[in-house]
Design an enzyme around this catalytic site. Sequence first.
Site, PDB file in Angstrom:
ATOM      1  N   HIS A  72       0.843  -1.197   0.000  1.00  0.00           N
ATOM      2  CA  HIS A  72       0.000   0.000   0.000  1.00  0.00           C
ATOM      3  C   HIS A  72       0.872   1.239   0.000  1.00  0.00           C
ATOM      4  CE1 HIS A  72      -3.871  -1.872   0.498  1.00  0.00           C
ATOM      5  NE2 HIS A  72      -3.382  -2.656   1.431  1.00  0.00           N
ATOM      6  N   TYR A 202      -9.684   4.711   6.570  1.00  0.00           N
ATOM      7  CA  TYR A 202     -10.054   5.005   7.957  1.00  0.00           C
ATOM      8  C   TYR A 202     -11.186   6.035   7.935  1.00  0.00           C
ATOM      9  CZ  TYR A 202      -5.693   2.744   9.383  1.00  0.00           C
ATOM     10  OH  TYR A 202      -4.687   1.830   9.589  1.00  0.00           O
ATOM     11  N   PRO A 294      -5.726  -0.793  18.051  1.00  0.00           N
ATOM     12  CA  PRO A 294      -5.302  -1.211  16.713  1.00  0.00           C
ATOM     13  C   PRO A 294      -5.343  -0.113  15.641  1.00  0.00           C
ATOM     14  CG  PRO A 294      -7.429  -2.166  17.282  1.00  0.00           C
ATOM     15  CD  PRO A 294      -6.930  -1.489  18.507  1.00  0.00           C
ATOM     16  N   LYS A 298      -0.076  -0.966  14.820  1.00  0.00           N
ATOM     17  CA  LYS A 298       1.293  -1.003  15.338  1.00  0.00           C
ATOM     18  C   LYS A 298       1.636  -2.225  16.199  1.00  0.00           C
ATOM     19  CE  LYS A 298       2.962   2.606  13.507  1.00  0.00           C
ATOM     20  NZ  LYS A 298       3.082   2.073  12.160  1.00  0.00           N
ATOM     21  N   TYR A 386       2.995   6.207  10.326  1.00  0.00           N
ATOM     22  CA  TYR A 386       2.216   5.078   9.805  1.00  0.00           C
ATOM     23  C   TYR A 386       3.135   4.015   9.192  1.00  0.00           C
ATOM     24  CZ  TYR A 386      -1.739   2.501   8.051  1.00  0.00           C
ATOM     25  OH  TYR A 386      -2.665   1.513   7.838  1.00  0.00           O
TER      26      TYR A 386
HETATM   27  P1  RFL Z   1       0.188 -12.785  21.019  1.00  0.00           P
HETATM   28  O1  RFL Z   1      -0.105 -12.825  19.556  1.00  0.00           O
HETATM   29  O2  RFL Z   1      -0.909 -12.526  21.955  1.00  0.00           O
HETATM   30  O3  RFL Z   1       0.890 -14.178  21.362  1.00  0.00           O
HETATM   31  C1  RFL Z   1       1.127 -14.582  22.716  1.00  0.00           C
HETATM   32  C2  RFL Z   1       1.141 -16.089  22.759  1.00  0.00           C
HETATM   33  O4  RFL Z   1       1.409 -16.500  24.104  1.00  0.00           O
HETATM   34  C3  RFL Z   1       0.524 -17.565  24.440  1.00  0.00           C
HETATM   35  N1  RFL Z   1       0.370 -17.603  25.910  1.00  0.00           N
HETATM   36  C4  RFL Z   1       1.001 -18.492  26.700  1.00  0.00           C
HETATM   37  N2  RFL Z   1       1.860 -19.474  26.414  1.00  0.00           N
HETATM   38  C5  RFL Z   1       2.330 -20.201  27.450  1.00  0.00           C
HETATM   39  N3  RFL Z   1       1.964 -19.993  28.738  1.00  0.00           N
HETATM   40  C6  RFL Z   1       1.102 -19.018  29.068  1.00  0.00           C
HETATM   41  N4  RFL Z   1       0.736 -18.802  30.342  1.00  0.00           N
HETATM   42  C7  RFL Z   1       0.593 -18.207  28.031  1.00  0.00           C
HETATM   43  N5  RFL Z   1      -0.274 -17.163  27.988  1.00  0.00           N
HETATM   44  C8  RFL Z   1      -0.391 -16.819  26.707  1.00  0.00           C
HETATM   45  C9  RFL Z   1      -0.764 -17.224  23.705  1.00  0.00           C
HETATM   46  O5  RFL Z   1      -1.586 -18.376  23.521  1.00  0.00           O
HETATM   47  C10 RFL Z   1      -0.207 -16.673  22.388  1.00  0.00           C
HETATM   48  O6  RFL Z   1      -0.050 -17.683  21.408  1.00  0.00           O
HETATM   49  O7  RFL Z   1       1.350 -11.715  21.352  1.00  0.00           O
HETATM   50  P2  RFL Z   1       2.611 -11.261  20.496  1.00  0.00           P
HETATM   51  O8  RFL Z   1       3.359 -12.444  19.965  1.00  0.00           O
HETATM   52  O9  RFL Z   1       3.295 -10.264  21.332  1.00  0.00           O
HETATM   53  O10 RFL Z   1       1.998 -10.535  19.198  1.00  0.00           O
HETATM   54  C11 RFL Z   1       1.302  -9.327  19.297  1.00  0.00           C
HETATM   55  C12 RFL Z   1       0.214  -9.236  18.218  1.00  0.00           C
HETATM   56  O11 RFL Z   1      -0.574 -10.404  18.270  1.00  0.00           O
HETATM   57  C13 RFL Z   1      -0.681  -7.987  18.398  1.00  0.00           C
HETATM   58  O12 RFL Z   1       0.070  -6.883  18.846  1.00  0.00           O
HETATM   59  C14 RFL Z   1      -1.375  -7.582  17.080  1.00  0.00           C
HETATM   60  O13 RFL Z   1      -2.285  -8.555  16.680  1.00  0.00           O
HETATM   61  C15 RFL Z   1      -2.092  -6.229  17.231  1.00  0.00           C
HETATM   62  N6  RFL Z   1      -2.852  -5.852  16.038  1.00  0.00           N
HETATM   63  C16 RFL Z   1      -2.226  -5.294  14.940  1.00  0.00           C
HETATM   64  N7  RFL Z   1      -0.882  -5.148  14.922  1.00  0.00           N
HETATM   65  C17 RFL Z   1      -0.247  -4.652  13.798  1.00  0.00           C
HETATM   66  O14 RFL Z   1       0.988  -4.494  13.819  1.00  0.00           O
HETATM   67  N8  RFL Z   1      -0.950  -4.335  12.650  1.00  0.00           N
HETATM   68  C18 RFL Z   1      -2.308  -4.471  12.586  1.00  0.00           C
HETATM   69  O15 RFL Z   1      -2.894  -4.228  11.522  1.00  0.00           O
HETATM   70  C19 RFL Z   1      -3.005  -4.929  13.761  1.00  0.00           C
HETATM   71  N9  RFL Z   1      -4.339  -5.088  13.754  1.00  0.00           N
HETATM   72  C20 RFL Z   1      -4.247  -6.015  16.014  1.00  0.00           C
HETATM   73  C21 RFL Z   1      -4.978  -5.615  14.856  1.00  0.00           C
HETATM   74  C22 RFL Z   1      -4.926  -6.579  17.101  1.00  0.00           C
HETATM   75  C23 RFL Z   1      -6.297  -6.721  17.049  1.00  0.00           C
HETATM   76  N10 RFL Z   1      -6.940  -7.307  18.189  1.00  0.00           N
HETATM   77  C24 RFL Z   1      -7.790  -8.412  18.091  1.00  0.00           C
HETATM   78  C25 RFL Z   1      -6.520  -6.906  19.503  1.00  0.00           C
HETATM   79  C26 RFL Z   1      -6.342  -5.745  14.795  1.00  0.00           C
HETATM   80  C27 RFL Z   1      -7.028  -6.266  15.917  1.00  0.00           C
HETATM   81  C28 RFL Z   1      -8.525  -6.332  15.837  1.00  0.00           C
HETATM   82  C1  PHB Z   2      -6.418  -5.051   9.723  1.00  0.00           C
HETATM   83  O1  PHB Z   2      -6.317  -5.302   8.507  1.00  0.00           O
HETATM   84  O2  PHB Z   2      -6.816  -5.909  10.527  1.00  0.00           O
HETATM   85  C2  PHB Z   2      -6.076  -3.699  10.217  1.00  0.00           C
HETATM   86  C3  PHB Z   2      -5.640  -2.739   9.318  1.00  0.00           C
HETATM   87  C4  PHB Z   2      -5.317  -1.472   9.777  1.00  0.00           C
HETATM   88  C5  PHB Z   2      -5.445  -1.186  11.122  1.00  0.00           C
HETATM   89  C6  PHB Z   2      -5.870  -2.149  12.025  1.00  0.00           C
HETATM   90  C7  PHB Z   2      -6.190  -3.422  11.566  1.00  0.00           C
HETATM   91  O3  PHB Z   2      -5.145   0.061  11.555  1.00  0.00           O
END
Ligand code: RFL
Ligand code: PHB
Length: 392
Positions: A72, A202, A294, A298, A386
């Site tokens: 993008h 957005y 989100p 980041k 961004y």
């Molecule tokens: P995770 O992915 O939560 O992984 C942690 C892992 O640890 C396990 N765990 C355990 N294992 C052993 N013993 C225990 N006691 C444990 N407790 C937990 C869990 O099962 C899991 O497998 O953390 P990690 O690796 O730090 O990764 C972080 C990302 O997952 C998170 O920051 C992103 O998903 C946030 N996020 C976004 N980030 C971006 O950079 N770009 C995006 O576009 C973006 N969009 C989003 C998002 C997060 C969202 N939600 C649902 C909060 C969109 C959404 C809607």
């Molecule tokens: C996504 O594709 O899930 C997404 C994209 C942009 C954002 C957050 C989530 O700022």
Amino acid sequence: MRTQIAIIGAGPAGLLLGALLHKAGVDAVIIERQSPDYVLGRIRAGILEQTTVDLLNEIGVGAGVQAEGIVHHSIELVFAGARHCIDVQGLSGGKVVTAYGQTEVTRDLMDARIAAGLPTVYEARNVSIHDFDGSKPRVTYQKDGQNVEVACDFIAGCDGFHGVCRASVPKGSITDYEKVYPFGWLGVLADVPPVSPHAIVYGNSARGFSLCSMRSLTRSRYYVQCPIDDKVQAWSDQRFWDELRRRLDPALADAIITGPSIEKSIAPLRSFVAEPMRFGSLFLAGDAAHIVPPTGAKGLNLAASDVKYLSSALIKFYREKSSEGIDTYSQRALRRVWKAERFSWWLTSLMHRFPDSEGFGQKMQEAELDYLVHSQAASTTLAENYVGLSLS
Ligand code: RFL
Ligand code: PHB
């Protein structure tokens, strides 16, 4: 069992750290509470900064994102019924972001780990960490009814916001900073072509925030701001599509192709940082140490930058017998974390409807949006953040 680094959690942070350490010849075991399918079933991030893509390439796991990631060059802001393009590539000196799902990143990392024969323990029960205030930390868990103990040099807490690692640090040794937002995001994944294949959209409207994103040219990801206590069951697909359309400009609303949802969930929005990110021989990385709302995309990218810093620090420790890297890890990582916290908080504040955003607050949003899209200086600041700040 003995290893150099016990990594708790097989999300993006844990898997990336495992791959970076392996490349440098440092031993690690990953211990994960859930099954591989459960981890892959969590639909989360979609947007990768160039630094994250570079990291995947560096560890030889970039083939998927190269082949299927969609670059993008711009984002769009929709407000007051009109669309405004922000040329993030032009304004950031040529940087771009890539749409490639967290599920795909995780799968690529899991496959590479299996191919390299590296140890990952899934479905570990009652994971506990011990003696991390000294130099002989241990991890214990149960697997298939057996008690297992792992002795190690360091523990990497990559176990997400609800994990055991941060929770095990004595209360007085860590400070939490937190802001919880008074709304959530309802997200829908559907196998339909994205309405805007070349730019993430957005939207700020009187009915609340909306976001049009994608996972591929045939799979879309859409979000609408919703009350924090809403239940997914209250949102039929039809209700979701109607609401999304009402929050966009008419041309975009007309162009949306709808279809049955294949995933639908509500996520709370939170800003959170735990300081410091090191306690003795325990290091926190990714969501275990910090959460961003989100809106700025980041979270996953911060998890990647944390583990880049942490892996360099650990590799330096083993190769050069120097503790300089591990001693400065927390400070280094937190500098980038706080800037991403600021950006995510700012974009969240700008784009959402707040319970108190009538009157003055509302006028401030309108003035700032107008300024943002008409001032090159303001658009440049948005673009620079961004695409992701440098890893310095
Ligand atoms: P995770 O992915 O939560 O992984 C942690 C892992 O640890 C396990 N765990 C355990 N294992 C052993 N013993 C225990 N006691 C444990 N407790 C937990 C869990 O099962 C899991 O497998 O953390 P990690 O690796 O730090 O990764 C972080 C990302 O997952 C998170 O920051 C992103 O998903 C946030 N996020 C976004 N980030 C971006 O950079 N770009 C995006 O576009 C973006 N969009 C989003 C998002 C997060 C969202 N939600 C649902 C909060 C969109 C959404 C809607
Ligand atoms: C996504 O594709 O899930 C997404 C994209 C942009 C954002 C957050 C989530 O700022």
